[in-house]
Design a protein around this motif. Sequence first.
Motif, short mmCIF file in Angstrom:
data_model
loop_
_atom_site.label_atom_id
_atom_site.label_comp_id
_atom_site.label_asym_id
_atom_site.label_seq_id
_atom_site.Cartn_x
_atom_site.Cartn_y
_atom_site.Cartn_z
N ARG A 72 0.83 -1.21 0.00
CA ARG A 72 0.00 0.00 0.00
C ARG A 72 0.86 1.26 0.00
NH1 ARG A 72 -2.57 0.00 6.13
NH2 ARG A 72 -0.61 -0.01 7.26
N GLU A 73 2.14 1.12 0.37
CA GLU A 73 3.04 2.28 0.35
C GLU A 73 3.40 2.69 -1.07
OE1 GLU A 73 3.65 3.84 3.07
OE2 GLU A 73 2.61 2.35 4.29
N ILE A 79 0.42 -0.79 -10.58
CA ILE A 79 0.39 -1.73 -9.46
C ILE A 79 -0.96 -1.61 -8.76
CG2 ILE A 79 1.38 -2.32 -7.21
CD1 ILE A 79 4.07 -1.51 -8.24
N VAL A 80 -1.61 -2.73 -8.56
CA VAL A 80 -2.93 -2.70 -7.93
C VAL A 80 -2.82 -2.03 -6.56
CG1 VAL A 80 -2.70 -4.97 -6.82
CG2 VAL A 80 -4.95 -4.09 -7.42
N ARG A 81 -3.82 -1.23 -6.21
CA ARG A 81 -3.80 -0.48 -4.95
C ARG A 81 -4.22 -1.40 -3.80
NH1 ARG A 81 -4.43 4.99 -4.20
NH2 ARG A 81 -3.37 5.10 -6.20
N TYR A 82 -3.34 -1.50 -2.82
CA TYR A 82 -3.63 -2.30 -1.63
C TYR A 82 -4.09 -1.39 -0.51
CZ TYR A 82 -1.33 -6.36 -3.73
OH TYR A 82 -1.00 -7.41 -4.55
N TYR A 99 -10.39 -3.38 -6.95
CA TYR A 99 -10.82 -4.32 -7.98
C TYR A 99 -10.43 -3.79 -9.36
CZ TYR A 99 -13.94 -6.99 -11.00
OH TYR A 99 -14.45 -7.78 -12.00
N VAL A 100 -9.73 -4.61 -10.13
CA VAL A 100 -9.32 -4.24 -11.48
C VAL A 100 -10.18 -5.03 -12.46
CG1 VAL A 100 -7.41 -4.10 -13.12
CG2 VAL A 100 -6.97 -3.85 -10.68
N ASP A 101 -10.98 -4.33 -13.24
CA ASP A 101 -11.91 -4.97 -14.16
C ASP A 101 -11.25 -5.11 -15.53
OD1 ASP A 101 -14.10 -6.10 -15.27
OD2 ASP A 101 -15.32 -4.28 -15.35
#
Length: 592
Positions: A72-73, A79-82, A99-101
Amino acid sequence: MTDSRPGDLFQPGDLVNNTYRVEAILGRGGTSDVYRARSEISGRLVALKVLKSEFSTNEDYLLLLTREEAMREIRHDAIVRYSENHRTADGHVYLLIDYVDGPGMDKKLKQGPMSADDLLVICRRVSEGLQAAHERNIFHRDLSPDNIILRDGDPAQAVIIDFGIAKDTNPGAETIVGNEFAGKYAYAAPEQLAGKTDARTDIYSLGASLLANFRGKSPDIGRNPMEVVQKKAEPLDTTDVPEPLKTILDKMTQPNPDDRFQSAAAVLDALAGNPFDAADNEPLSDATVIAPLNTAAKAAAQPDLITSAPPLKEESPAPKPVKQDTKKSGMVLPIAIGGVVVAGIVGAFAMGLFSSEPALPVADPYRLSIAKAKDSSPRAVGFVPGEEVATALREHMQQQNGTSDLTLASGAIVESWGPDMLTVVDAIDEMDVWRVSLSGNLAEIEGSTNSKPIYDSVLAAFDAGALGALNGEPGLTLEEIILAPEKLDPILNTFADCGPLMQVNRPIAGYGPESPVVIGGVMSSEASSATLANALSAAIGSRPLNIDVDILNTTLCLIESVLPKAPASANDVGFFQGDQDNNPNPTGEFLV
């Protein structure tokens, strides 16, 4: 999308933590499942990565999920957001992810070959994401087509997902976690088979993934471990791949990591049309490096202020010749040059240019988790300060048929951290169940056994100073072989908030080491039930616990406590599902 099964932890329609309404299950793995859910507050779609029940209390799997949470940093579109980890009231741990659609590259792989132009776009996009991760010393280690999603099907919006290493149950996607290898055989770099990973392993995996999508089929890695090793030693076949993709893939997938691009930045330079053989992309030569006098002098005087050598971009212009009196200055030039050489060597030593060992990446927080569950082998996951410590810990795990997943890193730890950690593990591993969790110099130590001699021996080791320079207090428990049911009554009376709680099938002779403890009754909330479970777990040790209570709510519990009990009657109440041909609904729960 994957079809739901009755055994799934969440079902469509479930509300998680009063916020996220589950819509579907996206995929299943060996240790976790991923669900699509929608926030009932904001309406935002999210992905919930949930540890399976059997792993939700296992420290090493929790550490892997925590590692993934550290993503998340990183703020980068590729890069997918955590977000962060959560725990439900009944103890299940999940990670919240954007969620990446869009289709994954694995889906595109099954559909057939992709164009070289699209793959070059994906290469640039993913390399930018890897550069952002590598700058924080985070390496994916499992990059493959199923971990790259094309948002809305657009190659220019490729997104890297799944930075956690876990075993994948999908056929043909054998992801292994252990002290030897982490990654998928088809896309792993050759050095990963020996447990070695750095930025260059991700570069290899990206190149292998791009090549697979160009051909429309996964690489042929052989049918047995020997063939895998042999094929990994050979360059990948890029015949008929058009330029410039071919040359870039050749460089990305060299079997020898020293022959590859040395960083994601170097890949981006190549995609921009810069030549590959720049000095900063090749292994260091054995030529002597002389730092400028002012830099070397500062390094010699304040070596702690410089941690790495600045890149040598270009040579300074040669000074204009000056006429000198050779009688007066004949010895000046050699002495001056000698001074620069000596100062340069001192500075180079101070900056680590002549160090026999490469500088390790910095880990913050510096975490290591070592745990042994009941009737299972121990496992170590996390950071260690050097190969000698890593080897010693691996050997210790192997002697007990255990496994390890260790990463070399530096950090804010005491000099004796490695030997002290090994002493602690050696002291506690006689216990039946134990855990050592290190965060920097702080050690959380827990252990339990039903053997009085073992308990006394371990306690004596810590009294004698087994912790060394580490901080912490060991929590050791001597479990009773037979637990009297009366010892649980005060706990049940304390946490009963909606009528009396009882021990179901209360044993007269007491609970044995494997006897399950079942609690029945009514409670006001899931949170109350979870609090009761925590309190009982501390009292019953490793015995199985089942909190089999009905959950009402605070208001109903209050009404229940004051209403007189209705007399017995021949009448009964039944619940039916009106929109489903009046099928019985024995739970009495209805979802609108």
